[in-house]
Write an enzyme that holds these catalytic residues in place. Structure first.
Site, PDB file in Angstrom:
ATOM      1  N   SER A  24       0.766  -1.065  -0.040  1.00  0.00           N
ATOM      2  CA  SER A  24       0.012  -0.143  -0.011  1.00  0.00           C
ATOM      3  C   SER A  24       1.094   1.358   0.071  1.00  0.00           C
ATOM      4  O   SER A  24       1.640   1.433  -0.931  1.00  0.00           O
ATOM      5  CB  SER A  24      -0.956   0.140   1.241  1.00  0.00           C
ATOM      6  OG  SER A  24      -1.709   0.959   1.003  1.00  0.00           O
ATOM      7  N   LYS A  52      -0.986  -3.818  -3.416  1.00  0.00           N
ATOM      8  CA  LYS A  52      -2.146  -3.215  -3.063  1.00  0.00           C
ATOM      9  C   LYS A  52      -2.102  -1.881  -3.683  1.00  0.00           C
ATOM     10  O   LYS A  52      -1.701  -1.085  -3.126  1.00  0.00           O
ATOM     11  CB  LYS A  52      -2.303  -3.160  -1.500  1.00  0.00           C
ATOM     12  CG  LYS A  52      -3.717  -2.540  -1.071  1.00  0.00           C
ATOM     13  CD  LYS A  52      -3.867  -2.430   0.304  1.00  0.00           C
ATOM     14  CE  LYS A  52      -5.261  -2.067   0.818  1.00  0.00           C
ATOM     15  NZ  LYS A  52      -5.339  -0.648   0.464  1.00  0.00           N
ATOM     16  N   GLN A  58      -8.522   3.360   0.389  1.00  0.00           N
ATOM     17  CA  GLN A  58      -9.938   3.478   1.065  1.00  0.00           C
ATOM     18  C   GLN A  58     -10.322   4.816   1.780  1.00  0.00           C
ATOM     19  O   GLN A  58      -9.444   5.428   2.553  1.00  0.00           O
ATOM     20  CB  GLN A  58     -10.151   2.060   2.097  1.00  0.00           C
ATOM     21  CG  GLN A  58     -10.155   0.872   1.491  1.00  0.00           C
ATOM     22  CD  GLN A  58      -8.994   0.579   0.659  1.00  0.00           C
ATOM     23  OE1 GLN A  58      -7.955   0.621   1.077  1.00  0.00           O
ATOM     24  NE2 GLN A  58      -9.188  -0.121  -0.405  1.00  0.00           N
TER      25      GLN A  58
END
Length: 499
Positions: free
Chosen positions: A329, A354, A358
């Protein structure tokens, strides 16, 4: 049914519908034309939070403008039918939360989750200075709770949990059917309490049993060090995750290293599972010149926003980034930007993969939806989701770094085979013994290596691996793994720095 009762339930569902289908239904109503989808989403969420104070007519108008009558009538009708006619006594709140969870499940996105009020209160701990548990970042992969990375110095790291380990059971209870946050609440617990995990590890045929004593997990995220390489001083900044204080702490650490006269810098994001999008941006703004984007963000409509720094030029010293399969991420945002926009080398192994962002959306009653709203792209527009980022200089750690803890029920003996024996052989080899084969077959040479090891460590010399022998092997391997002299990746990152 009273309209306020019915629509109070429906508004919770509507807050999920916004963006869940990727179309931002009714967003124009809540914002100006020049606002971004995320800003409109925040507007809609604010309206939803104040829903209970609206009059009946205002509630009806609000809902109709958000999604139109057709779909809402269907949801409302289903709610009314179930509530009024189901044989089983139905709790209204359970219906609402079931509807929310069901909609999120249709997304088939492990990162989009619903947290009720109780769950949200417990998970707010993760942004505080510390929490109690085993200390590991997890995700849901193929419906299995999967370790992204253990936190540095945590009980999870001490117990040998590794990226991509899948947790099957907690204290004998299966996690099958639970969502991510329900599962994590079972794994967490008070400091000093013990939890037993049943873990499926890629490449290991039998599940592992891992006993862990929970502890207080501090969320210190920045660690620094210096090394002298061929007469040149290198600074090292390790980032273990990206939390609220990370960017600020990173800037302080970098300033101190620069004032101390470093001539190069290594940024270490190995085992870093990610975190706050804003903090990784703030860190990158110190390195990437303004003529290159730091990162790009793409919404469900295909609209792309680019983020830039305001600095004129790069640092006047070389930089390398060291990463591994536990870098995910925000760590991948950093690695991608440093390489593509900064031209810096990436050392280590391929990252986790990733590539989504979000946003948490409060539901007005203490519960929250964390919803995937965006893809993030590298400066050159690459989406690394489920692919990861390849290093420019590939370096694996020694094989013994990847060995699994061995649970001994019956001693491992000559002429047997299996994954446990393979791990023992790799440990013996890593400690300087000669087990011969390392494929899991307990050969005569392996037996001799075990006997030599037992003799040198005051153990009963049997040539068989019992719990005491396995425990001693693991103890010495852990010590060797933690010795920085054996860290091939960091050594290579420092070597590349001054080439």
């Amino acid at each position: 049914m009273n309209i306020k009762t019915r629509y109070a339930a429906l508004i919770v569902i509507l807050a999920v519908l916004i963006g869940a289908a990727g179309s931002y239904i009714g967003m124009q109503y809540f914002g100006a034309e020049n606002e971004t989808p995320a800003e409109r989403l925040a507007n809609a969420s604010e309206k939803a939070e104040n829903f209970g104070s609206l009059s009946e007519e205002e509630q009806k108008e609000f809902i109709e403008k958000m999604a139109g009558n057709k779909n809402l009538k269907k949801v409302d009708q289903a709610f009314s039918i179930i509530k009024s006619n189901a044989l089983k006594d139905v709790d209204q709140q359970q219906l609402v939360e079931g509807a929310i969870q069901g909609m999120l499940d249709t997304l088939e996105d492990p990162y989009s989750v619903y947290m009720d009020k109780k769950t949200m209160e417990q998970f707010n701990q993760t942004i505080e200075s510390s929490f109690q548990g085993i200390g590991a970042e997890v995700s849901m992969v193929n419906d299995k709770v999967t370790i992204v990375a253990p936190i540095k110095g945590s009980p999870a790291e001490e117990a040998g949990l590794k990226p991509n380990d899948q947790i099957l059971k907690v204290d004998g209870e299966s996690l099958e059917g639970l969502d991510l946050y329900e599962a994590v609440l079972k794994i967490r617990g008070e400091k000093g309490s013990e939890v037993t995990l049943k873990v499926d590890r890629p490449g290991v045929s039998e599940p592992l049993k891992v006993d862990i004593v929970r502890d207080k997990i501090p969320l210190e995220t920045i660690y620094t060090d210096t090394k002298t390489i061929e007469g040149k001083k290198a600074g090292i900044i390790e980032i273990t995750s990206f939390s609220e204080e990370t960017a600020k702490d990173f800037k302080k650490a970098l300033t101190k290293l620069e004032n101390d006269g470093i001539e190069g810098l290594v940024i270490d994001v190995r085992g870093n599972p990610g975190g706050l999008f804003t903090d990784v941006q703030e860190i990158l703004k110190q390195f990437i010149p303004k003529d290159h984007p730091i990162v790009q963000v793409k919404n469900s409509k295909g609209e792309v926003s680019k983020y830039f720094s305001d600095i004129e030029s790069k640092k006047d010293y070389p930089i390398t980034v060291v990463m591994d399969e536990g870098s995910a991420s925000a760590s991948e945002i950093l690695a991608g930007a440093m390489h593509e926009a900064g031209g810096y080398e990436l050392v280590g192994t391929k990252t986790f993969g990733k590539g989504t962002v979000q946003q948490t959306i409060p539901m007005g009653d203490g519960s929250t939806i964390k919803l995937t709203l965006f893809k993030w792209l590298t400066p050159e527009g690459n989406w690394i989701h489920e692919k990861g980022i390849e290093p420019t200089v590939k370096v694996k750690q020694p094989d013994y770094f990847y060995t699994s803890p061995v649970e001994i029920e019956e001693p491992l003996t000559y002429n047997n085979n299996g994954d446990k024996i393979k791990s023992i052989q790799e440990m013996l080899k890593g400690l300087g013994y000669s087990p011969g084969r390392t494929d899991g077959y307990f050969s005569e040479e392996t037996k001799e290596a075990v006997e030599t090891f037992q003799s040198e460590h005051q153990l009963n010399v049997t040539g068989e691996v019992d719990a005491k022998t396995a425990g001693k092997l693991e103890e010495l391997i852990v010590k060797k793994v933690r010795d920085e002299e054996n860290d091939r990746q960091m050594k290579k990152a420092l070597e590349v720095l001054f080439q």
